[in-house]
Motif scaffolding. Structure first.
Motif, PDB file in Angstrom:
ATOM      1  N   GLY A 140      -7.095  43.114  51.917  1.00  0.00           N
ATOM      2  CA  GLY A 140      -8.037  43.495  52.976  1.00  0.00           C
ATOM      3  C   GLY A 140      -8.498  44.926  52.825  1.00  0.00           C
ATOM      4  O   GLY A 140      -7.993  45.686  51.995  1.00  0.00           O
ATOM      5  N   LEU A 141      -9.463  45.277  53.667  1.00  0.00           N
ATOM      6  CA  LEU A 141     -10.070  46.616  53.585  1.00  0.00           C
ATOM      7  C   LEU A 141     -10.612  46.968  54.957  1.00  0.00           C
ATOM      8  O   LEU A 141     -11.093  46.098  55.684  1.00  0.00           O
ATOM      9  N   HIS A 142     -10.497  48.221  55.329  1.00  0.00           N
ATOM     10  CA  HIS A 142     -11.183  48.669  56.549  1.00  0.00           C
ATOM     11  C   HIS A 142     -11.907  49.973  56.248  1.00  0.00           C
ATOM     12  O   HIS A 142     -11.291  50.969  55.906  1.00  0.00           O
ATOM     13  N   SER A 143     -13.222  49.922  56.382  1.00  0.00           N
ATOM     14  CA  SER A 143     -14.023  51.128  56.155  1.00  0.00           C
ATOM     15  C   SER A 143     -14.442  51.697  57.492  1.00  0.00           C
ATOM     16  O   SER A 143     -15.216  51.068  58.225  1.00  0.00           O
TER      17      SER A 143
ATOM     18  N   ASP B  41     -14.926  43.513  45.331  1.00  0.00           N
ATOM     19  CA  ASP B  41     -15.157  44.412  44.188  1.00  0.00           C
ATOM     20  C   ASP B  41     -14.479  45.759  44.417  1.00  0.00           C
ATOM     21  O   ASP B  41     -13.928  46.362  43.493  1.00  0.00           O
ATOM     22  N   ALA B  42     -14.524  46.239  45.674  1.00  0.00           N
ATOM     23  CA  ALA B  42     -13.857  47.510  45.983  1.00  0.00           C
ATOM     24  C   ALA B  42     -12.354  47.366  45.732  1.00  0.00           C
ATOM     25  O   ALA B  42     -11.723  48.241  45.120  1.00  0.00           O
ATOM     26  N   GLY B  43     -11.789  46.243  46.169  1.00  0.00           N
ATOM     27  CA  GLY B  43     -10.352  45.994  45.961  1.00  0.00           C
ATOM     28  C   GLY B  43     -10.015  45.980  44.481  1.00  0.00           C
ATOM     29  O   GLY B  43      -9.049  46.601  44.030  1.00  0.00           O
ATOM     30  N   ARG B  44     -10.857  45.270  43.704  1.00  0.00           N
ATOM     31  CA  ARG B  44     -10.624  45.177  42.243  1.00  0.00           C
ATOM     32  C   ARG B  44     -10.665  46.557  41.599  1.00  0.00           C
ATOM     33  O   ARG B  44      -9.818  46.906  40.785  1.00  0.00           O
ATOM     34  N   LEU B  45     -11.646  47.366  42.018  1.00  0.00           N
ATOM     35  CA  LEU B  45     -11.807  48.702  41.421  1.00  0.00           C
ATOM     36  C   LEU B  45     -10.580  49.575  41.705  1.00  0.00           C
ATOM     37  O   LEU B  45     -10.078  50.285  40.820  1.00  0.00           O
ATOM     38  N   VAL B  46     -10.078  49.493  42.933  1.00  0.00           N
ATOM     39  CA  VAL B  46      -8.913  50.315  43.301  1.00  0.00           C
ATOM     40  C   VAL B  46      -7.676  49.823  42.541  1.00  0.00           C
ATOM     41  O   VAL B  46      -6.912  50.628  41.984  1.00  0.00           O
ATOM     42  N   ILE B  47      -7.499  48.510  42.464  1.00  0.00           N
ATOM     43  CA  ILE B  47      -6.332  47.963  41.742  1.00  0.00           C
ATOM     44  C   ILE B  47      -6.395  48.375  40.265  1.00  0.00           C
ATOM     45  O   ILE B  47      -5.393  48.775  39.672  1.00  0.00           O
TER      46      ILE B  47
END
Ligand SMILES: Cc1cc2nc3c(=O)[nH]c(=O)nc-3n(C[C@H](O)[C@H](O)[C@H](O)COP(=O)(O)OP(=O)(O)OC[C@H]3O[C@@H](n4cnc5c(N)ncnc54)[C@H](O)[C@@H]3O)c2cc1C
Length: 455
Positions: A387-390, A363-369
């Motif tokens: 991918g994502l790294h928090s 969902d975070a990826g979708r929001l940023v895209i």
């Protein structure tokens, strides 16, 4: 179960600080055990080889004057490569204010440019670096702790106001995509001046035409080699939950219930993590307050792969510096050819990072895209989330790097790293004259030296 035969030193954390302390202690003949919570070394150095030859989620650029890191890499035969050819592309980014993409060539005369006449040509990401370098009263990086500069431990906003800048210039000149703090109110100007003095010193040390280095096969190869060279290696997957300092020795408690005795302990956990580790007897006074309060920057990187070179269609730079959720969208060139974009990394910081950290990765990826497509129609349908790294959600980092809010340098910085009985502290947050990876190395050197005098 208490293991008999105590070690001379238990080091907590196999990041650069802990490993450097362990190396120096071993070199002087000490028996050292390194405990690491995770299944890998490096901590906030984390090479992402799945994304490219030298893609990194954490520490990447090694300043030309990072003598400790450079010497360590040389000692282990790790090849450093000059990043200058890549950094030249890094500067090619457009500015996004609201819904408008502004080219660098348009910025000096743009109606939204709030900078004073002499600075109109500076892009906001340059301005926030140039200003503290140009107006810096610190003659050397170590001077940030000199009480003669105590009056600079004020907010970045107040410091910029003192230079005659208005609210718009402060907003655009510092308050979005901030490296430290959420905005100009949230960070001490003295910290920014310390960093600027460190950058100036690095530039003076750099060979001509070299801006810095990175490791050819990923920066994580440096802590990996450091760990491998230790006599006892590193004991992985051993999160420490408590440390006792007694008259006759120290005891380290691990999450699996094991207890390890040592004469001394070096703890490299960031304060954002240390505050959840039990310390007996407890820390007191301002040191306890610093461990509880020192903030660490929220940074979440979202990795995206372009399906087509869409930036060739709208004529804007591939990288964008936005004032909204995607933060700084950097075109990464981590392949063999620096002109080829391998992927994008959206550096989402501050409250935007906290916002997306509450979502699932997808969902975070979708929001940023979606936010990028809203700014830049040519990107719609062209970016794939990979991918994502928090760093904020990483339980063993709890943030990307420490920062001081106004007043906190005077209150904490001189005393917060002092030894507590048999417990010594290190980590990038405790360096006195360096920043970044070199700060971690410097702090490990200091803590190792402190223990040596007591062994
Ligand atoms: C996104 C990002 C980009 C960066 N870019 C740069 C850059 O380009 N150049 C630069 O110079 N610096 C950069 N830095 C900063 C640099 O990476 C750090 O300053 C440095 O790596 C910190 O090292 P450290 O040893 O102090 O801490 P860490 O690397 O965090 O090491 C602490 C270790 O302790 C372990 N640990 C924590 N809690 C426990 C526990 N309870 N028990 C056992 N082990 C524990 C952790 O797992 C970790 O391995 C960057 C950092 C980030 C996050």
């Amino acid at each position: 179960m208490i293991k008999r035969a105590p070690h001379d030193v238990v080091v907590i954390g196999a990041g650069l600080a802990g490993l450097n302390a362990a190396y120096l202690l071993e070199a002087e003949g000490a028996d050292v055990l390194v405990l690491e919570a995770q299944a890998r070394v490096g901590g906030r150095i984390h090479s992402m080889r799945q994304l490219g030859r030298n893609a990194e989620a954490g520490g990447t650029y090694i300043g030309a004057g990072y003598t400790r890191i450079i010497e360590t890499a040389e000692r282990h035969g790790i090849k450093l490569i000059d990043v200058t050819p890549t950094l030249q592309f890094f500067r090619e980014q457009d500015l996004v204010l609201g819904a408008e993409i502004i080219r660098q060539a348009e910025w000096p005369d743009h109606p939204a440019n709030p900078f004073p006449a002499r600075d109109k040509a500076l892009m906001p990401w340059t301005y926030r670096r140039v200003l503290p370098m140009r107006e810096n009263p610190l003659a050397s990086p170590g001077e940030w702790l000199d009480p003669k500069h105590a009056d600079l431990d004020i907010s970045m906003r107040d410091w910029m106001r003192g230079l005659g800048l208005d609210d718009d210039a402060i907003e655009i000149g510092y308050s979005f995509n901030s490296t430290f703090g959420d905005d100009a109110n949230d960070v001490s100007a003295l910290l920014l001046l310390f960093r600027a003095a460190f950058s100036t010193a690095q530039r003076a040390l750099a060979p001509k035409d070299t801006l810095g280095f990175t490791a050819e096969n990923g920066v994580e190869s440096i802590p990996a080699a450091m760990a491998q060279s230790l006599r006892r290696g590193v004991q992985f997957e051993s999160p420490v939950t408590a440390i006792e300092s007694r008259r006759d020795g120290a005891v380290v408690h691990c999450v699996d219930g094991s207890r390890i005795k040592a004469r001394h302990v070096v703890c490299s956990a960031p304060f954002s993590v240390l505050r959840n580790i039990g310390i007996d007897p407890p820390l007191a006074g301002l040191q306890a307050e610093a461990v509880t309060r020192l903030r660490s920057q929220a940074v979440t990187q979202v990795y995206l792969r372009p399906k087509t070179p869409y930036w060739e269609h709208d004529g804007h730079a591939p990288s964008l510096f936005t004032d909204s959720l995607p933060g700084m969208l950097a075109a990464v060139r981590s392949g063999a050819n620096p002109s080829t974009i391998t992927h994008f990394a959206a550096w989402v910081t501050g409250h935007h990072a906290v916002e997306i950290d509450a979502l699932s990765e997808a969902d975070a990826g979708r929001l940023v895209i979606e936010a990028i497509a809203a700014i830049r129609p040519a990107a719609r349908g062209q970016l794939e989330f990979i991918g994502l790294h928090s760093w904020g959600s990483d339980p063993y980092a709890a943030g990307a790097w420490a920062y001081f809010r106004p007043g906190e340098i005077n209150r904490y910085a001189r005393i917060m790293g002092k030894p507590h009985g048999r417990i010594h502290f290190c980590g990038e947050h405790l360096a006195r004259s360096s920043r970044g990876m070199e700060a971690a190395m410097e702090s490990g050197e200091r803590a190792g030296g402190e223990v040596l005098t007591r062994l």
